[in-house]
Each structure stands twice: as C-alpha cells, then as structure tokens.
Design a protein around this motif. Structure first.
Motif, short mmCIF file in Angstrom:
data_model
loop_
_atom_site.label_atom_id
_atom_site.label_comp_id
_atom_site.label_asym_id
_atom_site.label_seq_id
_atom_site.Cartn_x
_atom_site.Cartn_y
_atom_site.Cartn_z
N SER A 1 51.39 41.97 65.70
CA SER A 1 52.05 40.86 65.79
C SER A 1 52.48 40.16 67.07
O SER A 1 52.07 39.38 67.76
CB SER A 1 53.49 40.70 64.64
N GLN A 2 52.88 41.06 68.17
CA GLN A 2 53.34 40.79 69.64
C GLN A 2 52.03 40.28 70.04
O GLN A 2 52.39 39.56 71.14
CB GLN A 2 53.83 41.93 70.32
N LYS B 1 57.48 41.83 55.47
CA LYS B 1 56.66 41.40 56.75
C LYS B 1 55.15 40.94 56.22
O LYS B 1 55.09 39.89 57.08
CB LYS B 1 56.04 42.70 57.61
N THR C 1 53.57 37.21 57.35
CA THR C 1 52.36 36.63 58.32
C THR C 1 51.23 36.01 57.38
O THR C 1 51.10 35.49 58.09
CB THR C 1 51.72 38.33 58.17
N TYR D 1 52.78 47.82 73.86
CA TYR D 1 51.65 47.36 73.11
C TYR D 1 50.54 47.87 72.55
O TYR D 1 50.08 48.56 71.88
CB TYR D 1 51.67 46.30 72.21
N TYR E 1 50.38 45.46 57.80
CA TYR E 1 51.13 45.52 56.74
C TYR E 1 51.57 45.87 55.75
O TYR E 1 51.53 46.34 54.64
CB TYR E 1 52.08 44.14 57.40
N LEU F 1 55.81 51.06 72.23
CA LEU F 1 56.74 49.81 71.17
C LEU F 1 58.16 49.23 71.98
O LEU F 1 58.14 47.97 72.17
CB LEU F 1 56.76 49.88 69.92
N ASN F 2 59.03 50.15 71.85
CA ASN F 2 60.30 49.31 72.34
C ASN F 2 60.37 48.88 73.57
O ASN F 2 61.18 48.44 74.39
CB ASN F 2 61.10 50.41 71.82
N GLY G 1 53.11 50.24 60.09
CA GLY G 1 53.58 48.84 60.35
C GLY G 1 53.95 48.76 61.65
O GLY G 1 53.77 47.82 61.83
N GLY G 2 54.12 50.08 62.56
CA GLY G 2 54.27 49.76 64.03
C GLY G 2 53.60 49.02 64.36
O GLY G 2 53.73 48.19 65.01
N ALA H 1 47.55 42.11 62.51
CA ALA H 1 48.34 42.11 62.10
C ALA H 1 49.00 42.39 60.86
O ALA H 1 50.13 43.39 59.99
CB ALA H 1 50.11 41.54 62.53
N ASP I 1 53.40 45.75 63.65
CA ASP I 1 54.26 45.18 65.34
C ASP I 1 53.34 44.51 66.11
O ASP I 1 54.00 44.14 66.48
CB ASP I 1 55.30 45.91 65.14
#
Length: 257
Positions: A180-181, A211, A215, A150, A192, A145-146, A173-174, A188, A177
């Motif tokens: 969402s990306q 979040k 959203t 994705y 959430y 993710l970082n 939640g990850g 997403a 995210d």
C-alpha cells in the motif's frame, strides 16, 4: 450345480470315477504350486539376504541419525539461537514502545545487533532452519516496515512461515501495508484478503477485513468492500473496527448508485 461329496465317497459309475481323479489332481496341483512359490520365496530371501539386511541397517541408521541430529545438533542450535536473539527482541520492543526520536536507531540495533549480540539479520544468516531464524524474519520485516523500507519489509515478511493464529495473519497484513505504501494497491488488497482469510479470530480478522474494504473502495470494487464491511458488522460487532463500518459502508453504497 455343485454337490457336496462326503470324504471317502466311492464313485457310482465311470463318470464319477473320472471326476474324482480330476479333483484329486487339481488339488495336488494347487498344493504343488503353493510349495513351489514358497520355495522360490525362500530361495530369493536366501540369495538376497545380505541386501535385505543392508537395507534394514540403512533404515535403522537413518532413523538413529535423525534422532541424534535432533538431540545433539538441532536442539542445542535452537537454544543458542533463541539466546542470541533475546537482545534483538529487546531493541525491537523498545522501538515499538519507546520514544519516536530514537525509534529508527533501535530498529537498526534490532536488525544489526549490539552489545556483542546478534541482530535479526545475523540470526537469519547463522541459524538457518531454526525456529528463531524464522521468527527473526518476522521481526526484521516489521523493523523495515516501521523504518519505511518497504521492499525489505516485503522480502523478510514473505520469508516468515507460521500457522500461528496471530503472527501468520499479521505478517500477511504487514506485506499488504508495505504494498500500500508503494502504491501497489491491487497487491495490497490481495494480501489484506489473505490476512483476513488465513485465520479467524477477533483481532486480526476484522482488522484486515476493514483494510481490505477501504482498499477495495479505492479501487472502485464496491461489491467486495460491502461484503467485507457487512461481515465485520455481523461477525465482529464488538471489535474496534465495527465502529467504523457504517461510515465506509455508506461510502461504498453511495458509489454504487
């Protein structure tokens, strides 16, 4: 109406004599039936004794085998996996807290290993079924993710299973995210919401309620957004997220007019 008759009671007439004989006969039949049932049970046990003993032996072997597996195979495997993963965790922690210019390199080392130690991916592959391998899915998911990878993040975070108050919601939640990306906003929002609902605590719950609200506003689901924001305001007034509630709440209410 039934009447109590003393033991040794002598019949007063022919009808009572017949009734007494029938009572004795019925009682005898009951005891004979019980004796026959007990005899048949004893005969069945005797005839099937070796099978019964065999079944007991199998159950005992299964229990002993399980205990032996846990003691001599699973526990050492768990310890070995934890030891192997220590270096990968160091790389991950350094990536999170360190210089942004080398962050991707550190995440890559965390995933693939370095200095003769396994990375998270090898832990997952070689120590399947261990707690360390499960946790490695969590770390691998957030590493990807970082690194803005994705799809991989979703895959590994989805494989992570935990009832932990923090890690479970953070993994969900990850995934949110990552979706969402990828501009998969409906997905997403779903994650959430799951992240906010799965466990209640002062850190992850307001984080993912906010979040989810933001959203939901982007999807024009203002009623849902307002309910999430009001929950933060009522239940988590001291959270960091509570400071942002009024701005988003005003936006959602304005959209309804």
């Amino acid at each position: 109406m039934a009447t109590y008759k003393k033991r040794g009671h002598k019949p007063k007439n022919k009808a009572e004599e017949v009734e007494q004989i029938e009572d004795k006969s019925t009682t005898a039949e009951v005891f004979n039936t019980l004796d026959e049932g007990a005899s048949k049970t004893e005969e069945w046990v005797a005839a099937n004794q070796k099978y019964i003993l065999g079944a007991v032996a199998v159950i005992a072997l299964v229990i002993l085998g399980y205990l032996g597996f846990q003691k001599f195979i699973q526990e050492p495997k768990e310890q070995e996996a934890a030891n192997e993963m220590f270096k990968a965790q160091q790389y991950f922690d350094n990536a999170v807290n360190g210089n942004t210019t080398v962050r991707d390199s550190l995440y890559t080392l965390a995933l693939n290993g370095g200095e003769g130690k396994y990375g998270f991916l090898e832990i997952i592959e070689n120590y399947g079924g261990t707690k360390a391998a499960n946790l490695a899915n969590y770390y691998a998911g957030f590493s990807y993710l970082n690194m803005n990878k994705y799809q991989e993040a979703i895959e590994y975070l989805d494989n992570f299973k935990s009832d932990d108050q923090m890690l479970g919601p953070l993994a969900l939640g990850g995934i949110g995210d990552a979706f969402s990306q990828l501009d998969q906003v409906e997905e997403a929002l779903g994650y959430y919401e799951k992240a906010a609902q799965t466990k209640t605590n002062d850190f992850t719950t307001p984080k993912f309620l906010l979040k989810a609200a933001i959203t939901a506003i982007s999807l024009n689901k203002t009623d849902a957004a307002i309910s999430y924001l009001e929950r933060i305001k009522e239940e988590f007034p001291k959270s960091v997220e509570a400071n942002q509630v009024d701005v988003h709440l005003g936006q959602a209410q304005a959209m309804k007019q």
